[in-house]
Design an enzyme around this catalytic site. Structure first.
Site, short mmCIF file in Angstrom:
data_model
loop_
_atom_site.label_atom_id
_atom_site.label_comp_id
_atom_site.label_asym_id
_atom_site.label_seq_id
_atom_site.Cartn_x
_atom_site.Cartn_y
_atom_site.Cartn_z
N ASP A 1 22.99 45.63 7.83
CA ASP A 1 22.10 45.70 8.99
C ASP A 1 20.73 45.16 8.59
O ASP A 1 20.63 44.35 7.68
CB ASP A 1 22.04 47.14 9.51
CG ASP A 1 21.88 47.20 11.02
OD1 ASP A 1 20.88 46.66 11.51
OD2 ASP A 1 22.74 47.78 11.70
N HIS B 1 16.57 48.65 13.79
CA HIS B 1 18.01 48.67 14.10
C HIS B 1 18.83 49.28 12.96
O HIS B 1 19.70 50.14 13.18
CB HIS B 1 18.43 47.21 14.36
CG HIS B 1 19.79 47.02 14.93
ND1 HIS B 1 20.93 46.97 14.14
CD2 HIS B 1 20.22 46.86 16.20
CE1 HIS B 1 21.99 46.76 14.92
NE2 HIS B 1 21.59 46.70 16.17
N SER C 1 26.22 48.17 19.02
CA SER C 1 25.63 48.47 17.71
C SER C 1 25.53 49.97 17.50
O SER C 1 25.59 50.44 16.37
CB SER C 1 24.21 47.91 17.63
OG SER C 1 24.23 46.55 17.40
#
Ligand SMILES: *[C@@H]1O[C@H](CO)[C@@H](O)[C@H](O)[C@H]1NC(C)=O
Ligand SMILES: *[C@@H]1O[C@H](CO)[C@@H](O)[C@H](O)[C@H]1NC(C)=O
Ligand SMILES: *[C@@H]1O[C@H](CO)[C@@H](O)[C@H](O)[C@H]1NC(C)=O
Ligand SMILES: *[C@@H]1O[C@H](CO)[C@@H](O)[C@H](O)[C@H]1NC(C)=O
Ligand SMILES: *[C@@H]1O[C@H](CO)[C@@H](O)[C@H](O)[C@H]1NC(C)=O
Ligand SMILES: *[C@@H]1O[C@H](CO)[C@@H](O)[C@H](O)[C@H]1NC(C)=O
Length: 776
Positions: free
Chosen positions: A151, A224, A571
């Site tokens: 990520d 994220h 996600s």
């Protein structure tokens, strides 16, 4: 803990590459290619492998020096191959060599794409949060399993990654805590046991990383990666809440709170006007991360990254290749399906050896009433921390009526940057439509134009699905029906007015789960005889930890900092599956990656909390093209009864059957490989059926010991499905039994898919598989 040396040999290379013009796609100097060689023979050590890679490169380059300089990565743990800067001619010459499986340019992939979500998963099983707890306690919260996150890195100071009270690092861990900008080995602990970063392919493409908006280290600037990592394995954080205090109350916890985390940072900002908004993740970098992660000893890989546009063939897809060799070594790989729904054929990550995750809603809402001047009330949803004045009605305007001259009419209601006229918008509540542009940027535009508040309206296509954001001004978001009502009121009123009430968190919202409109759908564009996605998990309005280097909206003009944030996307759903996989791995350390996927898929549910069929955001009954086998139920997965296993050889055979793909030069494809429908997957798909076809499946008894299973079938429309034998008797745990499924078409189809299912049951376990058929 070992420290990594900074990547000295490659720094020179970056410098050279920076001199190359940034548009590398049609150049003579070259671009980054991945040269894939299949499996390692097992006979060579890492130096010998590196020498092999050098000599292959040397065979197409002018000098040994040039060969060495062009090499970015040598993949040597699980994947055999390398990444190098090659001209198109050099790449073609390499791909003609016998030992080379495939050669393809390393593309940039898109990074697409909790508290309540975990409770909700439990709740959906009817026990209000008890059932995930029982799996967690059986699996000791996953304490010896390592989850590798591919990520944007990690914010190590988040309380979600505290190692308080955690035992020693599991023995299988061989990884490192790589130092870099604002990140040293003290940032790893017994929770975050490893961290690395990969950007050679990124820098070969974009030039040197601009460190004003990114850290050259595992530290997450974006947020994220911190969000997905804490969703998978965050520690419980009491009182965690998003800005404005929403979604708080219960401790925020990841799915496997005692599992260990290793962050592999592969996603970096795209240089340009909004580097904070968009990330890209290069295949050569990801492949290096996957290869290292497998060597480091991770048990689960969580990859919330997908491709946009055309889907690459599996033998030219960095994630698929990496995942194949990871799966061979027992690593479970969970990938997000993508956020390109609701259109069909949009799902990405289509390999059978990964578990592909769609997204659905949870049972929580953040309701705030909109009161119109007419007295009518419409329910919106918001997590903005800002409020309008109480008991005051504000003038209300549709954005399309408040634009500056010259705004194209097709986007006039969208509140795109600089489209609103301050003279018309000032002091008003502005109704903006979703569709193009970022939701949070629309709010910023209303603020810039002096508006008092925003009402973010769904177009018809988004129906009832309302993602919430930490808006920069008062505001709320409404469903398509609500939007129509508000616009009708504006049209019919001479002086439209409204106000927006304070929001409060509501639980037990029904129906739930609902398939998210954005969740990418099947059919599988690469192999129509394999169902994708495999499963769905919560992905709408998920609260999890956040990077303090970026704002909750990631907009440049937003200077707020938060420890938790609410996001939506596949996600967010993918790490729910990764966490469940970690718990199952802790319970069954010797299970294959396929067995763990099977346990989750065959125990998933197609019903919602009301007991009716799961619907989608448009209000229609959802199907396998949206949710695969259904919505994940972790505790049922812990006791699945039977599993559908699949080996590396099974996957290679599948490769032979699907467009003749060869993944391993040491494996010879049979002349007539079995149909791809025959892969021992927990779902069955037959595309373009005419007449009759029989497929085979094999199940393994993972229950206590003796068991007698009977099958029941729910036939799709116009298809008969016969299974023989109808009963399977097992004398011991671990015993395998095969059965045959015969599909017969009744009549013709128009390419449309019809769905049914079959279920094996011993009275205690219900092992369900969806069947999906299209008629020729
Ligand atoms: C890591 O950085 C922190 C803060 O700068 C410092 O206090 C600590 O001593 C450093 N640790 C190591 C091992 O260098
Ligand atoms: C790095 O990004 C900043 C902010 O976007 C920009 O002002 C600066 O020019 C960039 N530096 C380089 C070397 O591109
Ligand atoms: C609006 O119209 C312009 C010009 O016809 C087109 O380029 C653009 O893609 C359209 N935008 C949307 C969101 O439909
Ligand atoms: C929207 O309203 C119409 C008419 O009242 C109704 O038929 C439809 O089901 C509603 N749609 C949703 C998604 O609520
Ligand atoms: C509002 O009125 C305009 C012009 O009369 C019309 O084009 C539009 O469709 C109306 N909107 C709604 C939601 O009724
Ligand atoms: C579907 O099957 C029919 C008849 O067997 C065949 O003619 C046709 O080419 C097939 N279509 C596809 C897309 O495979």
């Amino acid at each position: 803990m070992r420290k990594a040396s900074p990547l000295t040999p490659t720094l020179l290379l970056f410098f050279l590459l920076r001199l190359i013009p940034s548009s590398l796609s049609h150049n003579k100097q070259g671009q980054v290619y991945i040269v894939y060689l299949g499996e390692h023979s097992g006979a060579k050590n890492t130096e010998e492998i590196l020498e092999d890679h050098h000599s292959l490169l040397f065979s197409v380059k002018n000098s040994e020096e040039e060969a060495r300089q062009s090499l970015l990565y040598s993949y040597k743990n699980s994947i055999n191959g390398f990444a190098a800067v090659l001209s198109d001619e050099e790449a073609a010459a390499l791909s003609a060599m016998g030992e080379v499986v495939s050669t393809f340019p390393s593309k940039g992939r898109w990074s697409p794409h909790t508290t309540r979500s975990w409770e909700f998963i439990g709740h959906e099983e009817g026990l209000k949060g008890q059932e995930i707890d029982s799996l967690r306690s059986k699996a000791k919260d996953g304490k010896d399993v390592i989850i590798g996150m591919l990520d944007s890195g990690i914010w190590p100071e988040s309380k979600s990654f505290s190692d308080e009270g955690m035992g020693p690092i599991p023995k299988q861990w061989k990884g490192i805590c790589q130092e870099g900008d604002s990140f040293n080995s003290s940032n790893c602990n017994k929770k975050l046991i490893g961290a690395r970063y990969y950007l050679k392919a990124y820098e070969a493409y974009y030039g040197a990383l601009n460190t004003t908006y990114a850290y050259r280290s595992p530290r997450d600037h974006d947020g994220h990666g911190t969000h997905t990592a804490s969703t998978a394995a965050g520690r419980p954080v009491p009182g965690a809440a998003a800005l404005g205090g929403f979604a708080g109350g219960t401790p925020a916890s990841g799915g496997a709170p005692l599992a260990r985390l290793a962050a592999y940072k592969v996603c970096w900002p795209i240089p340009g006007p909004n580097p904070n908004i968009e990330n890209t993740c290069f295949e050569a970098d990801m492949l290096a991360a996957i290869d290292d992660a497998v060597g480091d000893g991770v048990g689960v890989l969580s990859i919330s990254i997908g491709s946009v546009g055309a889907k690459p063939r599996l033998d030219k897809d960095g994630i698929a290749i990496g995942a194949l060799h990871a799966a061979r070594r027992g690593v479970v790989v969970a990938c997000s399906a993508g956020n390109n729904g609701p259109a069909p054929a949009t799902a990405s990550n289509l390999a059978p050896w990964v578990i592909t995750v769609g997204a659905s809603s949870i049972d929580r809402a953040f309701r705030s009433p909109i009161t119109l001047g007419s007295g009518m009330t419409i329910t919106g949803q918001t997590v903005t921390p800002y409020q309008l004045k109480k008991k005051k009605l504000y003038p209300l305007i549709y954005a399309g009526d408040a634009v500056v001259p010259g705004t194209p009419t097709n986007v006039s209601g969208q509140c795109l940057p600089n489209s609103l006229s301050p003279e018309k918008a000032r002091g008003k509540i502005v109704v903006c439509l979703r569709g193009s542009g970022l939701r949070v940027a629309k709010a910023l535009e209303v603020k810039r134009a002096g508006g008092s508040a925003i009402i973010l309206g769904n177009p018809l296509a988004y129906a009832n699905e309302v993602p919430v954001d930490a808006l920069l001004l008062p505001g709320t978001a409404v469903s398509a029906n609500g939007t129509i009502a508000i616009l009708n009121y504006i049209n019919s009123s001479r002086r439209p007015t409204a106000t927006i009430g304070r929001a409060h968190t509501v639980l037990d919202v029904r129906p739930s789960p609902v398939m998210a409109q954005f969740s990418s759908r099947g059919p599988n564009v690469l192999e129509p005889n394999l169902l994708k996605p495999d499963i769905t998990a919560p992905g709408l309005n998920i609260l999890a930890a956040w990077s303090e280097a970026s704002s909750p909206t990631k907009l440049d003009d937003d200077h707020r900092r938060v420890k938790f944030n609410i996001l939506s996307g596949t996600s967010m759903s993918c790490p729910h599956v990764s966490a469940t996989a970690a718990l199952l791995k802790s319970l069954y350390p010797h299970w294959s990656s396929a067995a763990i996927r099977s346990a989750m898929m065959t125990t998933a549910t197609v019903n919602d909390a009301n007991g009716g069929p799961i619907i989608n955001a448009a209000g229609q009954v959802a199907g396998p093209m949206e949710y695969g086998s259904g919505h994940i139920r972790p505790n049922h997965a812990a006791d699945s009864g039977l599993i559908y296993d699949a080996s590396y050889e099974d996957y290679l055979l599948f490769g032979c059957a699907t467009a003749g793909l060869q993944f391993d030069p040491s494996f010879e494809c049979p002349k007539c490989p079995p149909s791809p429908s025959n892969l021992n997957h927990p779902s069955v798909t037959v595309a373009n059926l005419s007449g009759t076809i029989t497929v085979r499946r094999t199940v393994t008894n993972v229950g206590q010991s003796k068991a007698q299973y009977r099958v029941t079938v729910l036939e799709p429309v116009s298809v008969s499905v016969k299974i023989r034998p109808k009963t399977l008797g097992f004398k011991a745990a671990g015993q395998r039994k095969s059965f045959f499924i015969t599909f017969k078409a009744h009549g013709k189809g128009n390419g449309e898919y019809v769905a049914g299912s079959y279920t094996w049951s011993d009275g205690v376990h219900f092992v369900r598989s969806p069947v999906v058929v299209s008629l020729a």
